[in-house]
Design a protein around this motif. Structure first.
Motif, PDB file in Angstrom:
ATOM      1  N   THR A   1      11.733  -9.689   1.606  1.00 22.58           N
ATOM      2  CA  THR A   1      11.483 -11.133   1.639  1.00 22.58           C
ATOM      3  C   THR A   1      11.274 -11.729   0.254  1.00 22.58           C
ATOM      4  O   THR A   1      11.714 -12.850  -0.017  1.00 22.58           O
ATOM      5  CB  THR A   1      10.241 -11.436   2.505  1.00 22.58           C
ATOM      6  N   PHE A   2      10.609 -10.952  -0.628  1.00 23.78           N
ATOM      7  CA  PHE A   2      10.255 -11.459  -1.951  1.00 23.78           C
ATOM      8  C   PHE A   2      10.921 -10.644  -3.054  1.00 23.78           C
ATOM      9  O   PHE A   2      11.281  -9.480  -2.858  1.00 23.78           O
ATOM     10  CB  PHE A   2       8.729 -11.425  -2.146  1.00 23.78           C
ATOM     11  N   ASP A   3      11.047 -11.263  -4.214  1.00 24.04           N
ATOM     12  CA  ASP A   3      11.560 -10.557  -5.388  1.00 24.04           C
ATOM     13  C   ASP A   3      10.514  -9.562  -5.879  1.00 24.04           C
ATOM     14  O   ASP A   3       9.309  -9.852  -5.853  1.00 24.04           O
ATOM     15  CB  ASP A   3      11.881 -11.568  -6.486  1.00 24.04           C
ATOM     16  N   ILE A   4      10.976  -8.400  -6.359  1.00 22.12           N
ATOM     17  CA  ILE A   4      10.045  -7.360  -6.790  1.00 22.12           C
ATOM     18  C   ILE A   4       9.157  -7.851  -7.925  1.00 22.12           C
ATOM     19  O   ILE A   4       7.952  -7.566  -7.972  1.00 22.12           O
ATOM     20  CB  ILE A   4      10.802  -6.089  -7.224  1.00 22.12           C
ATOM     21  N   GLU A   5       9.720  -8.599  -8.863  1.00 22.67           N
ATOM     22  CA  GLU A   5       8.924  -9.112  -9.981  1.00 22.67           C
ATOM     23  C   GLU A   5       7.809 -10.025  -9.492  1.00 22.67           C
ATOM     24  O   GLU A   5       6.703 -10.022 -10.039  1.00 22.67           O
ATOM     25  CB  GLU A   5       9.818  -9.850 -10.973  1.00 22.67           C
TER      26      GLU A   5
ATOM     27  N   ILE B   1      -1.337   7.472  -2.565  1.00 20.84           N
ATOM     28  CA  ILE B   1      -1.457   6.046  -2.867  1.00 20.84           C
ATOM     29  C   ILE B   1      -0.134   5.492  -3.366  1.00 20.84           C
ATOM     30  O   ILE B   1       0.284   4.390  -2.991  1.00 20.84           O
ATOM     31  CB  ILE B   1      -2.564   5.813  -3.908  1.00 20.84           C
ATOM     32  N   TYR B   2       0.529   6.284  -4.217  1.00 22.58           N
ATOM     33  CA  TYR B   2       1.826   5.851  -4.742  1.00 22.58           C
ATOM     34  C   TYR B   2       2.832   5.655  -3.603  1.00 22.58           C
ATOM     35  O   TYR B   2       3.577   4.659  -3.574  1.00 22.58           O
ATOM     36  CB  TYR B   2       2.359   6.878  -5.739  1.00 22.58           C
ATOM     37  N   TYR B   3       2.838   6.580  -2.659  1.00 22.27           N
ATOM     38  CA  TYR B   3       3.788   6.496  -1.552  1.00 22.27           C
ATOM     39  C   TYR B   3       3.518   5.251  -0.701  1.00 22.27           C
ATOM     40  O   TYR B   3       4.451   4.548  -0.280  1.00 22.27           O
ATOM     41  CB  TYR B   3       3.693   7.752  -0.694  1.00 22.27           C
ATOM     42  N   ILE B   4       2.240   4.950  -0.469  1.00 22.25           N
ATOM     43  CA  ILE B   4       1.875   3.764   0.310  1.00 22.25           C
ATOM     44  C   ILE B   4       2.308   2.493  -0.423  1.00 22.25           C
ATOM     45  O   ILE B   4       2.856   1.560   0.191  1.00 22.25           O
ATOM     46  CB  ILE B   4       0.353   3.742   0.568  1.00 22.25           C
ATOM     47  N   LEU B   5       2.083   2.455  -1.736  1.00 18.08           N
ATOM     48  CA  LEU B   5       2.509   1.307  -2.524  1.00 18.08           C
ATOM     49  C   LEU B   5       4.023   1.149  -2.498  1.00 18.08           C
ATOM     50  O   LEU B   5       4.548   0.031  -2.393  1.00 18.08           O
ATOM     51  CB  LEU B   5       2.032   1.460  -3.977  1.00 18.08           C
ATOM     52  N   TYR B   6       4.717   2.272  -2.571  1.00 21.58           N
ATOM     53  CA  TYR B   6       6.184   2.240  -2.539  1.00 21.58           C
ATOM     54  C   TYR B   6       6.676   1.630  -1.225  1.00 21.58           C
ATOM     55  O   TYR B   6       7.556   0.751  -1.216  1.00 21.58           O
ATOM     56  CB  TYR B   6       6.739   3.649  -2.707  1.00 21.58           C
ATOM     57  N   LEU B   7       6.096   2.089  -0.105  1.00 23.10           N
ATOM     58  CA  LEU B   7       6.503   1.576   1.199  1.00 23.10           C
ATOM     59  C   LEU B   7       6.164   0.083   1.331  1.00 23.10           C
ATOM     60  O   LEU B   7       6.952  -0.689   1.889  1.00 23.10           O
ATOM     61  CB  LEU B   7       5.814   2.370   2.314  1.00 23.10           C
ATOM     62  N   ALA B   8       4.995  -0.303   0.818  1.00 25.06           N
ATOM     63  CA  ALA B   8       4.572  -1.704   0.908  1.00 25.06           C
ATOM     64  C   ALA B   8       5.502  -2.611   0.110  1.00 25.06           C
ATOM     65  O   ALA B   8       5.926  -3.668   0.589  1.00 25.06           O
ATOM     66  CB  ALA B   8       3.137  -1.839   0.416  1.00 25.06           C
ATOM     67  N   ILE B   9       5.833  -2.185  -1.117  1.00 24.04           N
ATOM     68  CA  ILE B   9       6.716  -2.999  -1.962  1.00 24.04           C
ATOM     69  C   ILE B   9       8.129  -3.027  -1.382  1.00 24.04           C
ATOM     70  O   ILE B   9       8.803  -4.075  -1.416  1.00 24.04           O
ATOM     71  CB  ILE B   9       6.731  -2.446  -3.407  1.00 24.04           C
TER      72      ILE B   9
ATOM     73  N   SER C   1       9.557   2.086  -9.920  1.00 18.95           N
ATOM     74  CA  SER C   1       8.851   1.710 -11.146  1.00 18.95           C
ATOM     75  C   SER C   1       7.810   0.635 -10.859  1.00 18.95           C
ATOM     76  O   SER C   1       6.736   0.618 -11.464  1.00 18.95           O
ATOM     77  CB  SER C   1       9.840   1.223 -12.204  1.00 18.95           C
ATOM     78  N   ALA C   2       8.108  -0.259  -9.906  1.00 14.36           N
ATOM     79  CA  ALA C   2       7.147  -1.293  -9.524  1.00 14.36           C
ATOM     80  C   ALA C   2       5.905  -0.662  -8.890  1.00 14.36           C
ATOM     81  O   ALA C   2       4.769  -1.053  -9.192  1.00 14.36           O
ATOM     82  CB  ALA C   2       7.790  -2.269  -8.553  1.00 14.36           C
ATOM     83  N   ALA C   3       6.122   0.321  -8.016  1.00 13.99           N
ATOM     84  CA  ALA C   3       5.000   1.018  -7.381  1.00 13.99           C
ATOM     85  C   ALA C   3       4.170   1.765  -8.417  1.00 13.99           C
ATOM     86  O   ALA C   3       2.942   1.815  -8.337  1.00 13.99           O
ATOM     87  CB  ALA C   3       5.516   1.983  -6.325  1.00 13.99           C
ATOM     88  N   LEU C   4       4.854   2.343  -9.407  1.00 16.23           N
ATOM     89  CA  LEU C   4       4.162   3.073 -10.469  1.00 16.23           C
ATOM     90  C   LEU C   4       3.293   2.112 -11.289  1.00 16.23           C
ATOM     91  O   LEU C   4       2.162   2.442 -11.657  1.00 16.23           O
ATOM     92  CB  LEU C   4       5.177   3.764 -11.372  1.00 16.23           C
ATOM     93  N   CYS C   5       3.817   0.930 -11.567  1.00 19.60           N
ATOM     94  CA  CYS C   5       3.064  -0.081 -12.307  1.00 19.60           C
ATOM     95  C   CYS C   5       1.807  -0.497 -11.546  1.00 19.60           C
ATOM     96  O   CYS C   5       0.717  -0.570 -12.114  1.00 19.60           O
ATOM     97  CB  CYS C   5       3.930  -1.310 -12.553  1.00 19.60           C
TER      98      CYS C   5
END
Length: 229
Positions: free
Chosen positions: A118-122, A104-112, A192-196
């Motif tokens: 296109t978008f800011d990580i925050e 799940i973490y890896y999928i979130l990482y790829l998605a972010i 860190s964003a994916a971890l959050c």
């Protein structure tokens, strides 16, 4: 041995309700406790009146009366299920669920990573956390509505319903704190964003799809045990 009459038992129910105990399960426990105490006094002295015996038993609860009993039972149940939520989260960090968590973490990482083009990580993590708030608020409204309908239908309130709503509201009450912390952490990197997002996702999933169903089952079991006692 001198025992309580039916009218005296009913008087105990009225007495407990008059002292601001609105939950039926707690009312039954307190009535049983008072009845046992009164009858224990009659074993020693059967000439004591019902009113005096009741007054003596009630004084044992202290200056706050029954409110401490209700608060303590509520706090105990609430803390139990909050601990259970975090225990279930920790389980996802151990084998074999760790594999699923990693995926799940890896999928979130790829998605972010893709969205960050296109978008800011925050902004991405902010959108994610606000989405979870909407989910939490929706669950809160649904559960609250169902409980109110059930209470109206049966003309009774149960302590477990109060605890259930507190658990449902837990993500909402802690939202702002997590929002500030996670937004700051997510500004450092995609990792860190994916971890959050992973943590928030697990938190919401476990609260509403693991712990909440368990709480409901235990609530129904407790209700049936009391009603058929």
């Amino acid at each position: 041995m001198k025992t309580l009459s039916t009218d005296q038992i009913q008087a105990l129910h009225t007495f407990v309700k008059r002292h601001y105990v609105e939950y039926y399960d707690i009312e039954l426990e307190l009535v049983d406790h008072l009845a046992n105490g009164i009858e224990a006094q009659w074993v020693e002295d059967s000439t004591i009146s019902f009113e005096i015996a009741l007054e003596r038993e009630f004084k044992k609860f202290g200056i706050f009366g029954f409110s401490d009993v209700v608060d303590n039972k509520t706090s105990t149940l609430y803390n139990h299920y909050i601990k259970l939520i975090f225990q279930k989260i920790v389980e996802f960090l151990h084998w074999p669920k760790l594999i699923l968590t990693g995926g799940i973490y890896y999928i979130l990482y790829l998605a972010i990573e893709y969205l960050s083009l296109t978008f800011d990580i925050e902004d991405i993590t902010s959108t994610f956390t606000w989405s979870t708030l909407i989910i939490a608020a929706s669950y809160m409204i649904i559960e609250s509505t169902q409980i109110k309908r059930e209470n109206k239908r049966t003309s009774t309130k149960w302590l477990m319903d109060r605890v259930l709503l507190s658990i449902v509201a837990f993500p909402i009450t802690g939202f702002y704190l997590f929002y500030v912390i996670l937004k700051r952490l997510s500004s450092y990197s995609i990792a860190s964003a994916a971890l959050c997002c992973l943590f928030i996702g697990l938190w919401i999933y476990i609260t509403y799809f693991v712990v909440l169903p368990q709480l409901k089952l235990e609530k129904e079991k407790r209700r049936k045990d009391i009603l058929h006692a």
